[in-house]
Design an enzyme around this catalytic site. Structure first.
Site, PDB file in Angstrom:
ATOM      1  N   ALA A 104       4.862   5.757   6.637  1.00 42.78           N
ATOM      2  CA  ALA A 104       4.945   5.334   7.877  1.00 42.78           C
ATOM      3  C   ALA A 104       6.317   5.058   8.039  1.00 42.78           C
ATOM      4  O   ALA A 104       6.861   5.521   9.303  1.00 42.78           O
ATOM      5  CB  ALA A 104       4.512   3.412   7.671  1.00 42.78           C
ATOM      6  N   SER A 122       0.840  -1.272   0.099  1.00 45.77           N
ATOM      7  CA  SER A 122       0.033   0.150   0.057  1.00 45.77           C
ATOM      8  C   SER A 122       0.695   1.338  -0.183  1.00 45.77           C
ATOM      9  O   SER A 122       1.988   1.235   0.422  1.00 45.77           O
ATOM     10  CB  SER A 122      -0.914  -0.134   1.234  1.00 45.77           C
ATOM     11  OG  SER A 122      -0.189   0.654   2.355  1.00 45.77           O
ATOM     12  N   ILE A 123      -0.081   2.296  -0.203  1.00 48.08           N
ATOM     13  CA  ILE A 123       0.741   3.483  -0.292  1.00 48.08           C
ATOM     14  C   ILE A 123       1.334   4.038   1.192  1.00 48.08           C
ATOM     15  O   ILE A 123       2.086   4.991   1.189  1.00 48.08           O
ATOM     16  CB  ILE A 123      -0.013   4.825  -1.067  1.00 48.08           C
ATOM     17  CG1 ILE A 123       0.785   6.103  -1.294  1.00 48.08           C
ATOM     18  CG2 ILE A 123      -1.162   5.087   0.041  1.00 48.08           C
ATOM     19  CD1 ILE A 123      -0.154   7.052  -2.026  1.00 48.08           C
ATOM     20  N   LYS A 124       0.796   3.539   2.127  1.00 46.82           N
ATOM     21  CA  LYS A 124       1.195   3.829   3.429  1.00 46.82           C
ATOM     22  C   LYS A 124       2.433   3.658   3.912  1.00 46.82           C
ATOM     23  O   LYS A 124       2.946   4.158   4.967  1.00 46.82           O
ATOM     24  CB  LYS A 124       0.026   3.320   4.456  1.00 46.82           C
ATOM     25  CG  LYS A 124      -1.341   3.508   4.219  1.00 46.82           C
ATOM     26  CD  LYS A 124      -1.792   4.983   4.410  1.00 46.82           C
ATOM     27  CE  LYS A 124      -3.116   5.424   4.700  1.00 46.82           C
ATOM     28  NZ  LYS A 124      -3.643   6.599   5.006  1.00 46.82           N
ATOM     29  N   ASP A 125       3.150   2.806   3.174  1.00 40.95           N
ATOM     30  CA  ASP A 125       4.574   2.349   3.398  1.00 40.95           C
ATOM     31  C   ASP A 125       5.305   3.839   3.477  1.00 40.95           C
ATOM     32  O   ASP A 125       6.257   3.775   4.384  1.00 40.95           O
ATOM     33  CB  ASP A 125       5.120   1.429   2.354  1.00 40.95           C
ATOM     34  CG  ASP A 125       4.579   0.016   2.727  1.00 40.95           C
ATOM     35  OD1 ASP A 125       3.680  -0.210   3.435  1.00 40.95           O
ATOM     36  OD2 ASP A 125       4.817  -0.652   1.875  1.00 40.95           O
TER      37      ASP A 125
END
Length: 452
Positions: A48, A42-45
């Protein structure tokens, strides 16, 4: 040798893929920024790892510390990957509307996951926001990430996602489409792109049940806009500090159904196995198609991977239970016959009586009942073959000639899936309604239903 020192070095530089079928009604080319190519899918890597690095630089996260966060799943995965490499512990709170797959994946990478109720106010001590904050105060040497108000979130996209899109489109992008939640992706990416070209339009996709669109349009936090919704990862019941509404040009809301149906279309028609929010983003873009022209170049963010939603969006039963899947089911077939009572036979009936009953009701398949239990079946074709071999069988009993019972299927089974059960050897299936009554479905019933 060309290699990465660790998995975190693989984050970013995700591909831009041109869409064809799902964008066919739009007047301009549409490209998907496919973010599930990140290691955590996901783009959240991106944000994060950025938030962890900033916390380390500020001394907020120390060696052996514990990372605590409220997450819908994807941010937790990125944080967990960073924790594995950097040697931290993780405790995540999430809501009970998130898919089981997301929770299981977080546990697989070593995180402790606490599931909290969805339908409570953010300030409620049971909410996943409140529980994560409380844990950060109680656990020594812990860091509460707070992705909603942590501005390193949007900085990650200003530094990474925006420049990548600008370079990949050779500066030709005219529209950025983002299904938005914390505000980090749309604000950071949009800010960078608008600095390159102020004419670029940034469109936010919201969910019904979220207050973000109303806040964007009026500047007011209207809690009457907030109610439970199913879509994961987008929309909010408060306004995170990561938002800079001046970067956004337009908001549009998408229904739970439209987002889920579009996610399935993207996967089936483009071969890109996307998550729920990608479907919402694409559905929102199509709702705004009258604002596009042939010379535009649109980039839509596909946030995460469909594997996180196999128990929901990609589960026919789940979709049908919510009215999201417009397919005919066994229940529809039964209802179309006005719930005619089941014609059955007993194991002690004579074969001659069975033949008479088949003629009377003009049916080919009969279930054999002993009391309320299905113990066998008799078909016209099976009887014909047996009688050809031995004409005296007409005086035999059903239990001497009966075959295996018909398969029993759930009444919500799509009729297209009945081909798994109805074949040359087996000409019918049974289903049981809410009252406990059995009904029979034959090939003829399926043909009739599909022809309507």
């Amino acid at each position: 040798m060309k290699y990465c020192e660790n998995i975190l070095e693989t984050i970013g530089h995700t591909p831009l893929v041109k869409l064809h079928r799902v964008s066919a009604t739009l007047p301009c080319p549409v490209f998907a920024k496919v973010e599930f190519f990140n290691p955590g899918n996901s783009i959240k890597d991106r944000m994060a790892v950025k938030m962890v690095e900033v916390a380390e630089q500020k001394g907020l996260l120390k060696p052996g510390g514990t990372i605590i966060e409220g997450t819908s799943g994807n941010t937790g995965m990125g944080l967990a990957l960073a924790a594995v490499i950097k040697g931290y512990k993780c405790i995540f709170t999430t809501t009970d509307k998130q898919s089981k797959e997301k929770v299981d994946i977080l546990k697989a990478v070593g995180a402790e996951v606490i599931v909290c109720p969805t339908n409570v106010e953010p300030e409620d001590p049971r909410s996943y926001y409140s529980v994560s904050r409380r844990l950060s105060q109680e656990i020594p040497n812990s860091f509460y990430v707070n992705q909603y108000d942590n501005l390193a979130n949007r900085d990650a996209h200003y530094e990474q996602t925006g420049p990548e899109i600008w370079e990949q489109t050779d500066g030709k992008i005219t529209h950025l489409i983002v299904a938005t939640g914390t505000g980090g992706t749309i604000t950071g990416t949009g800010k960078f792109l608008k600095e390159k070209n102020p004419d670029i339009q940034v469109w936010a996709i919201d969910s019904y049940g979220s207050l973000l669109k109303k806040y964007f349009e009026t500047g007011e936090i209207d809690m009457s806009e907030v109610y439970p919704y199913i879509t994961e990862g987008i929309g909010e019941d408060f306004v995170p500090q990561n938002y800079d509404m001046d970067v956004i040009d337009r908001f549009v809301k998408v229904t739970d159904k439209d987002g889920a149906v579009m996610a399935r279309r993207i996967t089936k028609e483009e071969g890109i196995f996307v998550g729920y929010s990608a479907g919402s983003a694409m559905a929102g873009l199509i709702q705004l198609k009258e604002h596009l022209k042939p010379t535009d170049v649109v980039v839509v963010i596909f946030h995460d991977h469909g594997s996180r939603y196999v128990g929901k969006v990609y589960n026919d039963q789940w979709m049908m239970e919510r009215g999201f899947l417009d397919v005919k089911t066994v229940k529809d077939v039964v209802s179309s016959r006005r719930n005619q009572p089941l014609v059955s036979i007993s194991p002690d009936d004579k074969v001659s009586e069975v033949i008479a009953k088949m003629r009377k009701f003009d049916i080919e398949h009969l279930p054999v009942l002993q009391g309320a239990e299905m113990i066998g079946s008799v078909s016209e074709n099976g009887l014909f073959n047996r009688l050809i071999d031995d004409a005296n069988l007409k005086d035999a009993t059903v239990k001497q000639v009966m075959q295996a019972p018909f398969p029993i299927v759930n009444e919500n089974t799509p009729i297209e899936k009945l081909s798994m059960y109805i074949n040359k050897e087996n000409g019918a299936v049974l289903t049981k309604d809410e009252s406990g009554d059995y009904h029979i479905i034959t090939k003829y019933d399926i043909i009739q239903a599909l022809g309507r």
